[in-house]
Design an enzyme around this catalytic site. Sequence first.
Site, PDB file in Angstrom:
ATOM      1  N   LYS A  41       0.849  -1.181   0.000  1.00  0.00           N
ATOM      2  CA  LYS A  41       0.000   0.000   0.000  1.00  0.00           C
ATOM      3  C   LYS A  41       0.889   1.236   0.000  1.00  0.00           C
ATOM      4  O   LYS A  41       1.753   1.386   0.871  1.00  0.00           O
ATOM      5  CB  LYS A  41      -0.899   0.002   1.230  1.00  0.00           C
ATOM      6  CG  LYS A  41      -1.891   1.158   1.269  1.00  0.00           C
ATOM      7  CD  LYS A  41      -2.865   0.982   2.422  1.00  0.00           C
ATOM      8  CE  LYS A  41      -3.903   2.082   2.408  1.00  0.00           C
ATOM      9  NZ  LYS A  41      -4.873   1.923   3.511  1.00  0.00           N
ATOM     10  N   ASP A 134     -12.950   3.312  11.294  1.00  0.00           N
ATOM     11  CA  ASP A 134     -13.465   3.331   9.924  1.00  0.00           C
ATOM     12  C   ASP A 134     -13.938   1.938   9.521  1.00  0.00           C
ATOM     13  O   ASP A 134     -13.683   1.483   8.407  1.00  0.00           O
ATOM     14  CB  ASP A 134     -12.405   3.842   8.949  1.00  0.00           C
ATOM     15  CG  ASP A 134     -13.010   4.216   7.593  1.00  0.00           C
ATOM     16  OD1 ASP A 134     -14.220   4.519   7.541  1.00  0.00           O
ATOM     17  OD2 ASP A 134     -12.274   4.194   6.587  1.00  0.00           O
TER      18      ASP A 134
END
Length: 863
Positions: A41, A134
């Site tokens: 990532k 989240d």
Amino acid sequence: MALSPGSRLGPYEILAPLGAGGMGEVYRARDPRLGREVAIKVLPAEVASDSERLHRFEKEARAASALNHPNIVTIHDIGREGSVSYIAMELVEGTTVRDLLAGGSLPTRRLLAVAAQTAEGLARAHEAGIVHRDLKPENLMITRDGFVKILDFGLAKLTGPPEGYGGATRAPTISAGTEPGVVMGTVAYMSPEQAAGGMVDFRSDQFSLGSILYEMAAGRKPFAGETRPEVMAAIIRQEPEPLASVAPKMPTAARWIVERCLAKDPSERYVSTRDLARDLTTLRDRISEAAVPTDTEVARVGRSSSGARTALFAGVAAAAALAAGILLAPLVRPGAGAALPSWTQISFRRGMIWSGRFAPDGQTAVYSAAWEGEPVRLYATRAGTAETRALDLPPGKILGVSRTGELAFLRDPRFVFFYLQPGTLARVALDGSSSARDLLEDVHGADWSPDGGRLAVARGAKGKGRLEYPIGKVLYETEGVLGSLGVSPDGEWIAFFEYVVPEAFVVAIRTADGQRRVLSRGWSLPSGGLAWSADGREVWFTARERFDSPSRLQAVTLSGRQREVTRVPGDLRLLDIGRDRRALVARWDWQTGLRAGGTSVASERELGWFDHCFLNDLSPDGAAVLFSDRGDSLFLRKTGGSSALRLGEGFAFEGSKLSPDGKWVVTRPVAEQAALVLLPTGAGEVRKIEPPASSASWLPDGRSLLLTLRQPNSKAGLAVYDIAAAAARPVPLPAGFEGNIKDQAVSRDGRRIAAVDSAGRIWLMAVDGAGARKIPGEFRGLTLIEWTQDGGHLFFYRIGDVPGRVIRLDIESGTTEPWKELRPEDLAGVVRIHPVCVTPDGRSWAYTYARVLSNLYLVDGLK
């Protein structure tokens, strides 16, 4: 910036793009050092200069890398190449919960399977002081083999341990972008406090999970609106449509869990996410189709007649009874129409239950417990009464009660491990009509013959486990450890656990001729309890398949036919079965903690990173500890209290050592029991050590290792291994060295070796093999820690001493003196302090402690 296939980012070779989101782009990549594929990532180049987003990106790596759990994506590495920051993580292939929801609502069993695993992962994160913030269907990935993985801790908020987890709390550490008034996260799954810009904690994640579960059950989100502000206003002010209306086939107990998670007031949600995970896991494992209302019943509930209201009340009452059974007590898997067993708690103090037996009257339970930090003692109690009396006996562990009312117990047992608490076997009348009489030392287990005239004992003898029946007649010997002994009601068989690390077996020996039968195998070590059924046809036992799996209560016949009686979250231990078929059981909740202290600080510091952590080493300067989690990952943490650095996974939970310069760890891969490797703490590649060895110590120069060799003839061996040359030089053992090498350490000048043999004798040898001598005396039961800086003394301790006691031994005279007592502030339930590390200068120390909190139950109705 976009990365093209074939390009490199740090040590990784980019293979293909996987996707992109608000917090970065994700690529499939290959790590050539370990030959595995990973997910990389990266933060897009156009926003890399945004300090807030960069901070959040790096915070994701720090938060997630500290976690190791099968339901949380594993972080392998964090790095920066030029202007590009990246994280290398576990490559998870499967489907997201969002993909599952494309087909509408999910069946209850599928929903609960996802919910329980998600809650387990969140519980681990919350116990480490990490809040996701989240959580949404896109961040829940289901692998091809059915595991749920929580992704993307990019909005994680680092806090101290939350309230409800037993430890002292710390004020939250809030970084830029996480202050009250700043709204972050995905709107549809925010908690009310998060949507309002308020302070959030672990209960905010519970609300988000509740929103996801609602959508999985109903096929639609609980809060809707045309715009983001409308959705946020609905979350803050409105209640969702009841699940009873939008998901009528969902079991009532499951609806209650979701509705509790969706409570507007955080205080009305779960006190701890571990409790939420237990409720979901138990519901998933225990719920039957009978708990799911039929379409006809749903229609009937919807009518407005008084009969319908009566049916509704009866349905809710039945669901309440089901929920109480499912969520508050471990249950058997009943057949259709079978009555549920009843669980009656009969102990109510804080500490650990060690063992227990029924008295001849079948109503009195004699048990051993260590309450509120006191030594283990014997108590007697009866169900239905509030009276518990301490027996007037020395500290001890009950092993058996004869039909004539005589006790067999271990006097002054030591808690070496969960399956091993040796002590001196003694016998005494339960009614106090005789004095206790010692019979035998180093006993692990015992039980009476049916007539009460003889004892079967499991003991340690000459380095082996030995079964004797009666005392003095050897029926069986093994290289392993024997325990949890039970003589059959007809006296023809003796059943027990045999532990040969890392596996446990249930074994039966025929008393007439010593014939051995393995009844069940493949169990893990930490949990074990065993008793014959009332009719003598089965051996019932509790065990775990893995270190971190729930306990099972199993039944097996002498022919090996096996069945599961029940299983519970946590650790269940069967203690005895009465003639009326009632079971005496204890339920353990246990954890291990890590503490470090020094002469330069006012008090010890708690350094535990998870609910289970095991100390491996303390750096020579006392500045860092090396430890393992309950799985197979290694971590390095500063003793000042900074975040833990995860070094890697797949390594044994004990025996790893940190190099003097802190750059390398010598450790053993779980997959290769005979191999040792060098693992870098920073940049570098894993290096294999060629000679098969069971353990190693560093020489002070950091260029060589002292290896304890694994040799084909099972004899002990030592060798000095030159790392640069990859060559080993044997160190001859002195004449008279007996058995295996139990412990070894190298002096601070690198010239001498201290080694302990199986007889507990300590030998001093020159590293160059030029000479050796024995320290006067025998020191059986002591564990070697380290040489002192001046080379004149050795530090030792004894496993099983609580509080822990470090002693210093003079190598010339063989005399010992107390050096330090190791004592956590709260000793309730602390049963073992091990391992212990001390720096050579004596200025710093660290240790792991095990705490078990448990209660005693009478269970009626198990079948």
